[in-house]
Motif scaffolding. Structure first.
Motif, PDB file in Angstrom:
ATOM      1  N   UNK A 172     -44.687 -70.054  34.015  1.00  0.00           N
ATOM      2  CA  UNK A 172     -44.876 -69.442  35.114  1.00  0.00           C
ATOM      3  C   UNK A 172     -46.264 -69.294  35.279  1.00  0.00           C
ATOM      4  N   UNK A 173     -47.668 -68.711  33.973  1.00  0.00           N
ATOM      5  CA  UNK A 173     -48.544 -69.592  34.236  1.00  0.00           C
ATOM      6  C   UNK A 173     -49.750 -69.971  33.970  1.00  0.00           C
ATOM      7  N   UNK A 174     -48.172 -71.391  34.287  1.00  0.00           N
ATOM      8  CA  UNK A 174     -49.442 -73.068  33.701  1.00  0.00           C
ATOM      9  C   UNK A 174     -49.759 -72.959  32.703  1.00  0.00           C
ATOM     10  N   UNK A 175     -49.677 -72.009  31.312  1.00  0.00           N
ATOM     11  CA  UNK A 175     -50.332 -72.080  30.331  1.00  0.00           C
ATOM     12  C   UNK A 175     -49.411 -73.520  29.233  1.00  0.00           C
ATOM     13  N   UNK A 176     -50.311 -74.011  28.193  1.00  0.00           N
ATOM     14  CA  UNK A 176     -49.651 -74.603  26.974  1.00  0.00           C
ATOM     15  C   UNK A 176     -49.570 -73.745  26.086  1.00  0.00           C
ATOM     16  N   UNK A 177     -49.841 -72.350  25.721  1.00  0.00           N
ATOM     17  CA  UNK A 177     -50.007 -72.100  24.342  1.00  0.00           C
ATOM     18  C   UNK A 177     -50.290 -70.522  24.150  1.00  0.00           C
ATOM     19  N   UNK A 178     -48.824 -69.651  23.411  1.00  0.00           N
ATOM     20  CA  UNK A 178     -49.283 -68.865  23.902  1.00  0.00           C
ATOM     21  C   UNK A 178     -50.397 -68.010  22.142  1.00  0.00           C
ATOM     22  N   UNK A 179     -50.739 -67.459  21.891  1.00  0.00           N
ATOM     23  CA  UNK A 179     -51.483 -67.239  20.873  1.00  0.00           C
ATOM     24  C   UNK A 179     -50.495 -65.719  20.489  1.00  0.00           C
ATOM     25  N   UNK A 180     -49.343 -65.193  19.865  1.00  0.00           N
ATOM     26  CA  UNK A 180     -49.161 -64.348  19.695  1.00  0.00           C
ATOM     27  C   UNK A 180     -50.017 -63.218  18.882  1.00  0.00           C
ATOM     28  N   UNK A 181     -49.617 -61.935  19.395  1.00  0.00           N
ATOM     29  CA  UNK A 181     -50.731 -61.057  19.237  1.00  0.00           C
ATOM     30  C   UNK A 181     -49.814 -60.041  17.979  1.00  0.00           C
ATOM     31  N   UNK A 182     -48.582 -59.851  18.422  1.00  0.00           N
ATOM     32  CA  UNK A 182     -47.371 -58.831  17.770  1.00  0.00           C
ATOM     33  C   UNK A 182     -46.322 -59.649  17.624  1.00  0.00           C
ATOM     34  N   UNK A 183     -44.908 -59.031  16.624  1.00  0.00           N
ATOM     35  CA  UNK A 183     -43.681 -58.970  16.879  1.00  0.00           C
ATOM     36  C   UNK A 183     -43.800 -57.644  17.149  1.00  0.00           C
ATOM     37  N   UNK A 184     -42.471 -58.114  18.276  1.00  0.00           N
ATOM     38  CA  UNK A 184     -42.829 -55.841  18.599  1.00  0.00           C
ATOM     39  C   UNK A 184     -40.737 -55.470  17.741  1.00  0.00           C
ATOM     40  N   UNK A 185     -41.459 -54.270  17.547  1.00  0.00           N
ATOM     41  CA  UNK A 185     -40.015 -53.264  16.578  1.00  0.00           C
ATOM     42  C   UNK A 185     -39.129 -53.552  17.552  1.00  0.00           C
ATOM     43  N   UNK A 186     -37.755 -53.205  16.664  1.00  0.00           N
ATOM     44  CA  UNK A 186     -37.043 -52.663  17.587  1.00  0.00           C
ATOM     45  C   UNK A 186     -36.138 -51.869  16.476  1.00  0.00           C
ATOM     46  N   UNK A 187     -36.199 -50.686  17.720  1.00  0.00           N
ATOM     47  CA  UNK A 187     -35.086 -49.607  17.463  1.00  0.00           C
ATOM     48  C   UNK A 187     -34.302 -49.588  17.924  1.00  0.00           C
ATOM     49  N   UNK A 188     -33.243 -49.100  17.282  1.00  0.00           N
ATOM     50  CA  UNK A 188     -31.674 -48.679  17.731  1.00  0.00           C
ATOM     51  C   UNK A 188     -30.943 -47.428  17.413  1.00  0.00           C
ATOM     52  N   UNK A 189     -30.415 -47.398  18.271  1.00  0.00           N
ATOM     53  CA  UNK A 189     -29.687 -45.774  18.503  1.00  0.00           C
ATOM     54  C   UNK A 189     -27.847 -45.586  18.745  1.00  0.00           C
ATOM     55  N   UNK A 190     -27.310 -44.989  18.023  1.00  0.00           N
ATOM     56  CA  UNK A 190     -25.809 -44.593  18.606  1.00  0.00           C
ATOM     57  C   UNK A 190     -25.725 -42.717  18.731  1.00  0.00           C
ATOM     58  N   UNK A 191     -25.708 -43.874  20.182  1.00  0.00           N
ATOM     59  CA  UNK A 191     -25.321 -42.026  21.087  1.00  0.00           C
ATOM     60  C   UNK A 191     -24.331 -42.014  21.417  1.00  0.00           C
ATOM     61  N   UNK A 192     -23.800 -40.647  21.039  1.00  0.00           N
ATOM     62  CA  UNK A 192     -22.102 -40.237  20.721  1.00  0.00           C
ATOM     63  C   UNK A 192     -21.790 -39.128  22.077  1.00  0.00           C
ATOM     64  N   UNK A 193     -20.994 -39.031  22.279  1.00  0.00           N
ATOM     65  CA  UNK A 193     -20.885 -38.100  23.931  1.00  0.00           C
ATOM     66  C   UNK A 193     -19.144 -37.560  23.149  1.00  0.00           C
ATOM     67  N   UNK A 194     -19.395 -36.049  22.946  1.00  0.00           N
ATOM     68  CA  UNK A 194     -17.814 -35.605  22.544  1.00  0.00           C
ATOM     69  C   UNK A 194     -17.716 -34.293  24.355  1.00  0.00           C
ATOM     70  N   UNK A 195     -16.310 -34.530  24.456  1.00  0.00           N
ATOM     71  CA  UNK A 195     -15.721 -34.161  25.575  1.00  0.00           C
ATOM     72  C   UNK A 195     -14.175 -33.446  24.930  1.00  0.00           C
ATOM     73  N   UNK A 196     -13.510 -33.728  26.123  1.00  0.00           N
ATOM     74  CA  UNK A 196     -12.069 -33.274  25.728  1.00  0.00           C
ATOM     75  C   UNK A 196     -10.870 -34.297  26.004  1.00  0.00           C
ATOM     76  N   UNK A 197      -9.931 -34.979  24.850  1.00  0.00           N
ATOM     77  CA  UNK A 197      -9.287 -35.723  25.556  1.00  0.00           C
ATOM     78  C   UNK A 197      -7.670 -35.643  26.172  1.00  0.00           C
TER      79      UNK A 197
END
Ligand SMILES: [Zn+2]
Length: 417
Positions: free
Chosen positions: A197-222
């Motif tokens: 999109x920017x017409x550039x040829x080289x990306x100089x990587x500054x960081x590699x993102x961290x990944x955080x993952x969550x299990x979100x649970x919902x409790x009601x009534x069957x």
């Protein structure tokens, strides 16, 4: 002639990439999952090329290919991976391996160039059997029990069986010799659209993102979906859907400029059309390169859960199931890539974070590490149509090799004239 002049053979780089593309070809991409026959053949193909670069080649006990040099002077570790996602693209991985091979061919044979490039192809970066098993093994982060437990997520084949069938059972696993390398440099396709999109040829990587993952649970009534009046229901599925919408409403005011979040899986229990779900679960992921942003968003997530639980009729629990600190790329390595871009790519570079995970984040825990990106056509990756213009592949190789020379000379700045 200035000594940073590149002797990269662009035709040779392209021919090597096309040779790897022909092994396990699928449409215009490849199907080369970890320890498949075409993956093993690609590892052997690389070990046959490495001696051309003055390197002694071995495939170790977890399927890493390593090319080591006896040339005196500083050594730079360089590489990426050779397996692919299922039915995916031809450049994700091989590009970085072939750039490393080319850098080794150019630099290791040059008596005027100080030091040597050592080449690595890390096994299973794509996570068929685990998470960065090859590079983590190299830094001492994988136990024999981890290998005993690892199975192919697609076919269920045990990693032990795969290693035996590949002829690798019983081999020792190579482990990083601390202090041997000045650092690690990995090239990769961007897998996004920033460069195009920017017409550039080289990306100089500054960081590699961290990944955080969550299990979100919902409790009601069957309960019965026909006889339970709407006002009396405790529908965990509905609570989950409302929570998803609330996240999208509230996160933007608290996130960073490149934060991304994804609800990747929803499960309703019992998951039947005539039963009101008594519980529901979602797997939710946040990626950012700033732990402070993640902490803020996690705090928001937990306070939203408390609000919903207090308001009823369902309760919500948030459990963090994966944390990954972002990997910060070495500052002097970034300068070297930028200087190389100025010297051989008219300065058409941009500093940017990587939203995808790479082996460089593992190596960064034990040595200075950095990455450079080349453009992806349409930003497409993990699909067989993945591609990059051949001219951009060659430009990337020239910048890569020039950056390697600068790093071996000792600093990111001494090569800029
Ligand atoms: Zn990759």
């Amino acid at each position: 002639m200035p000594d940073h002049h590149s002797h990269v053979d662009g035709a040779r780089v392209l021919a090597d990439l096309h040779a790897l593309r022909a092994i396990g070809a699928y449409k215009t991409g490849v199907h080369k999952p970890t320890f498949s026959e075409p993956h093993i053949r690609s590892l052997h193909w690389l070990t046959e090329r490495l001696p051309e670069a003055g390197l002694t080649a071995e495939i170790d006990g977890i399927g890493n290919v390593l090319g080591t040099s006896s040339k005196p002077g500083p050594k730079l570790l360089a590489g990426s991976h050779l397996e692919s996602q299922n039915y995916a693209g031809w450049l994700d991985g091989p590009l970085g391996v072939i750039y490393a091979l080319e850098a080794a061919r150019v630099i290791n044979a040059d008596p005027a160039a100080p030091g040597a490039i050592e080449v690595a192809a890390w096994c299973d970066e794509e996570g068929h059997f685990g998470s960065f098993l090859g590079s983590r093994s190299y830094i001492g982060g994988v136990t024999e029990a981890d290998i005993d437990a690892a199975r192919d997520r697609t076919g269920g084949r045990a990693m032990r069986d795969a290693l035996r069938e590949a002829g690798l059972a019983g081999r020792t696993r190579a482990v990083c010799e601390r202090g041997r390398h000045i650092g690690y440099l990995e090239a990769h396709i961007e897998q996004g659209q920033t460069l195009e999109d920017s017409g550039l040829k080289i990306g100089v990587v500054t960081s590699i993102v961290g990944i955080w993952q969550y299990r979100i649970t919902f409790t009601g009534e069957q309960n019965h979906a026909g006889t339970t009046r709407m006002a009396d229901r405790k529908d965990a599925g509905l609570a989950l859907a409302r929570f998803c919408v609330a996240i999208d409403d509230r996160f933007p005011a608290h996130c960073g400029p490149r934060t991304v979040w994804t609800n990747g899986r929803i499960a309703l229990d019992p998951g039947a059309p005539s039963i009101i779900p008594g519980s529901a679960e979602m797997l939710f992921q946040i990626r950012d390169d700033d732990p402070a942003v993640i902490a803020r968003l996690e705090g928001l997530l937990r306070s939203m859960a408390v609000e919903v639980s207090a308001h009823g009729p369902c309760t919500v629990g948030v459990e963090c199931i994966r944390t990954g600190a972002p990997a910060i790329m070495d500052a002097s390595f970034q300068s070297a890539i930028e200087a190389a871009s100025t010297a051989v790519a008219c300065g058409k570079s941009i500093r940017m974070p990587s939203g995808a995970g790479h082996d460089a984040q593992v190596l960064a825990t034990v040595m200075p590490a950095a990455m450079l990106f080349v453009p992806s056509i349409g930003g497409i990756s993990h699909h067989w149509t993945e591609n990059t213009e051949e001219a951009d592949i060659v430009t990337g190789a020239e910048v890569y090799v020039d950056a390697c020379r600068r790093l071996l000379r000792g600093s990111g700045h001494d090569g800029s004239r």
